[in-house]
Enzyme design. Structure first.
Site, mmCIF file in Angstrom:
data_model
loop_
_atom_site.group_PDB
_atom_site.id
_atom_site.type_symbol
_atom_site.label_atom_id
_atom_site.label_comp_id
_atom_site.label_asym_id
_atom_site.label_seq_id
_atom_site.Cartn_x
_atom_site.Cartn_y
_atom_site.Cartn_z
ATOM 1 N N GLY A 1 0.826 -1.195 0.000
ATOM 2 C CA GLY A 1 0.000 0.000 0.000
ATOM 3 C C GLY A 1 0.861 1.245 0.000
ATOM 4 O O GLY A 1 1.535 1.508 0.992
ATOM 5 N N THR A 2 0.807 2.056 -1.072
ATOM 6 C CA THR A 2 1.570 3.299 -1.142
ATOM 7 C C THR A 2 0.770 4.343 -1.893
ATOM 8 O O THR A 2 -0.067 4.016 -2.715
ATOM 9 C CB THR A 2 2.910 3.096 -1.879
ATOM 10 O OG1 THR A 2 2.684 2.237 -3.004
ATOM 11 C CG2 THR A 2 3.958 2.471 -0.988
ATOM 12 N N THR A 3 1.054 5.599 -1.612
ATOM 13 C CA THR A 3 0.409 6.673 -2.360
ATOM 14 C C THR A 3 1.425 7.762 -2.652
ATOM 15 O O THR A 3 2.403 7.925 -1.918
ATOM 16 C CB THR A 3 -0.807 7.228 -1.598
ATOM 17 O OG1 THR A 3 -1.589 8.040 -2.482
ATOM 18 C CG2 THR A 3 -0.398 8.040 -0.375
ATOM 19 N N GLY B 1 2.640 1.163 -5.378
ATOM 20 C CA GLY B 1 2.530 -0.084 -6.126
ATOM 21 C C GLY B 1 3.569 -1.136 -5.848
ATOM 22 O O GLY B 1 3.847 -1.963 -6.717
#
Length: 519
Positions: free
Chosen positions: A340-342, A421
């Site tokens: 989980g990354t943003t 991603g």
């Protein structure tokens, strides 16, 4: 015409609006990046949390870029494995499944809070209590659950449902005990309370004070690894970015001990002599060369065990002309090839540029009482624990694929790009850069072009290339998976550009619900 104050690309409208609100109030790109960071914790709780970590590549107008490393750190001690609260869950992506480990034993030392305060001291000009206000308002009034956030909440629902406190961050107001449904409004006033008390009392509240004592006490009682020593000794690292010249554009990206930046730089170095711009976009010639370079990069990572040990000065060896040439020789002979990354990207009217990537892993399931902060599960992430679980080296920055990057073109244009991603981060950034530099695309087209990713002998390709191109690729790649649509699997490369003349443009990647707002 009034000159634009800035441009923001991020993974959620609430995240981006928080940044634009701060820009309108007179803040710079870094004030806006922190506003987006806090708002992202509210609006994108699966992807961002103050219980995780990240990186910022920052360039103040006319100065050399600087990398802030506030990623997670392994603990000083390793408890007996049988005593850990550490267990697997399966995340169902529809087209694929992936196993993650969560529980108290999956929590690494978080750096996000320390990073926010370091960035604020060094680069910001607005008071932190003003910077966090858009996030606090969103947490109290609530955020409507959009389709992308609903989708990823369903994917990691075993984590959300692992504890009542975790569920509360995503709870339905209509159905007690259930995850919120699409278009429901989710409120988290405790998160706003946590932000405000941190802004008032400072980072020591977490690393040396009451918040940290609660965390380490719960870890001790419930099978975690963290101790007061881990929190008290955590430091933000300021590093000179890894720099590469690609077709006369300068790339500044995340250096070791992170590994994403060096893998991107290596792939670009392989591709530079290929002159991809002479081939049609999405042709077999274009895609095949990128695929072969990706395969060699994966081979390099495996052969050199990048991420498994210290990476001191390894970039000088890997990016040396002799080393690169040996791999280019393989490129010239194709038959020789056997989460989980943003992202937040911001440019302001003054020439400041911020590229920030945040991650909480998928989250451990443990929420710090009273402040709505879910802690990370970095010790349960297979991608970043190559030695195996509970085999991590003590007190070391965890090797990350996150690579917030800046580019300066020969014309003096500046670009901020990065991606979420997991292992696909490097592929997403690489292809956006190729689209911008080799093919001269506008930034929205560069971000939205179909992508591919090579890993574990499998070439994944998004819908877009012709049947003829795919058939040609099958002669070079034994295993190809064609995806029917764009998918969050291929990252979320929210990107912005500032032209030399001050013109601003950007794109929020649709794969991860991205938006782009101009102020």
């Amino acid at each position: 015409m009034k000159k634009a104050a800035g441009i923001v690309a991020a993974g959620h409208p609430v995240t981006a609006r928080a940044a634009t609100e701060i820009l309108r109030a007179g803040g710079n790109a870094f004030d806006a990046a922190l506003a987006a960071m806090f708002a992202g914790c509210v609006a994108e709780p699966v992807l961002a949390s103050l219980g995780g970590g990240g990186f910022l590549t920052a360039r103040t107008a006319g100065a050399k870029p600087l990398l802030y490393d506030f990623f997670a750190q392994t603990p000083h001690g390793r408890p007996v494995e049988s005593e850990l609260d550490f267990y697997p869950i399966v995340a169902d992506f529809g087209t694929a499944q992936q196993e993650f480990h969560i529980g108290m034993g999956s929590i690494a030392t978080p750096g996000a809070i320390k990073g926010a305060f370091a960035i604020h001291r060094d680069l910001c000009r607005m008071p932190l209590r003003e910077i966090i206000q858009p996030a606090c308002e969103a947490a109290r009034s609530g955020v409507r659950l959009n389709s992308f956030q609903h989708y990823i909440a369903e994917i990691v629902s075993p984590i959300i449902q692992s504890s009542p406190q975790a569920l509360q961050l995503h709870a339905s107001s209509r159905k007690p005990g259930a995850i919120a449904e699409l278009d429901e409004t989710v409120c988290n006033p405790a998160m706003a309370d946590g932000f405000e008390i941190l802004a008032l009392e400072g980072e020591d509240l977490f690393y040396q004070g009451e918040m940290g004592r609660q965390l380490t006490s719960d870890c001790h009682a419930r099978g975690g690894c963290l101790t007061r020593t881990d929190l008290e000794s955590y430091r933000v690292a300021r590093r000179s970015p890894l720099t590469l010249n690609y077709h006369n554009s300068q790339l500044f990206t995340n250096p070791p001990p992170a590994i994403g930046g060096i893998l991107i730089a290596f792939t670009l170095a392989l591709l530079e002599q290929e002159k991809l711009g002479r081939y049609p976009v999405n042709s077999a010639d274009h895609l095949g060369r990128i695929g072969h370079a990706m395969r060699l990069t994966q081979q390099l990572r495996n052969d050199r065990e990048l991420g498994s040990g210290p990476a001191i000065n390894i970039e000088h060896e890997i990016l040396s002309s002799e080393f690169i040439e040996s791999y280019r020789e393989v490129m010239r002979n194709h038959k020789g090839f056997s989460r989980g990354t943003t992202q937040i990207s911001i440019a302001d009217s003054e020439g400041n540029l911020a590229s920030m990537t945040l991650s909480n892993g998928e989250g451990s399931g443990y929420v710090l009482p009273g402040c709505g902060i879910m802690l990370n599960n970095m010790l349960g992430e297979e991608d970043i624990n190559p030695h195996g679980f509970n085999q991590w080296p003590l007190n070391r920055r965890i090797a990350s694929m996150m690579s917030p990057s800046l580019v300066i073109t020969p014309d003096g244009d500046t670009i901020a790009v990065g991606s979420g991603g997991s292992n696909r981060i490097r592929s997403a950034i690489l292809q956006v850069l190729v689209n911008l530099i080799d093919f001269g695309m506008e930034i929205e087209q560069a971000v939205e072009q179909p992508r591919m990713h090579f890993e574990s002998d499998l070439l994944n390709i998004e819908a877009g290339p012709s049947t003829h191109a795919i058939q040609a690729l099958r002669k070079e790649f034994a295993d190809i998976r064609c995806w029917p649509d764009k998918n969050l699997f291929f990252g979320g490369a929210h990107s912005v550009m500032r032209k030399r003349n001050g013109q601003l443009s950007g794109s929020g990647d649709s794969r991860r619900g991205g938006v782009c707002y101009r102020v």
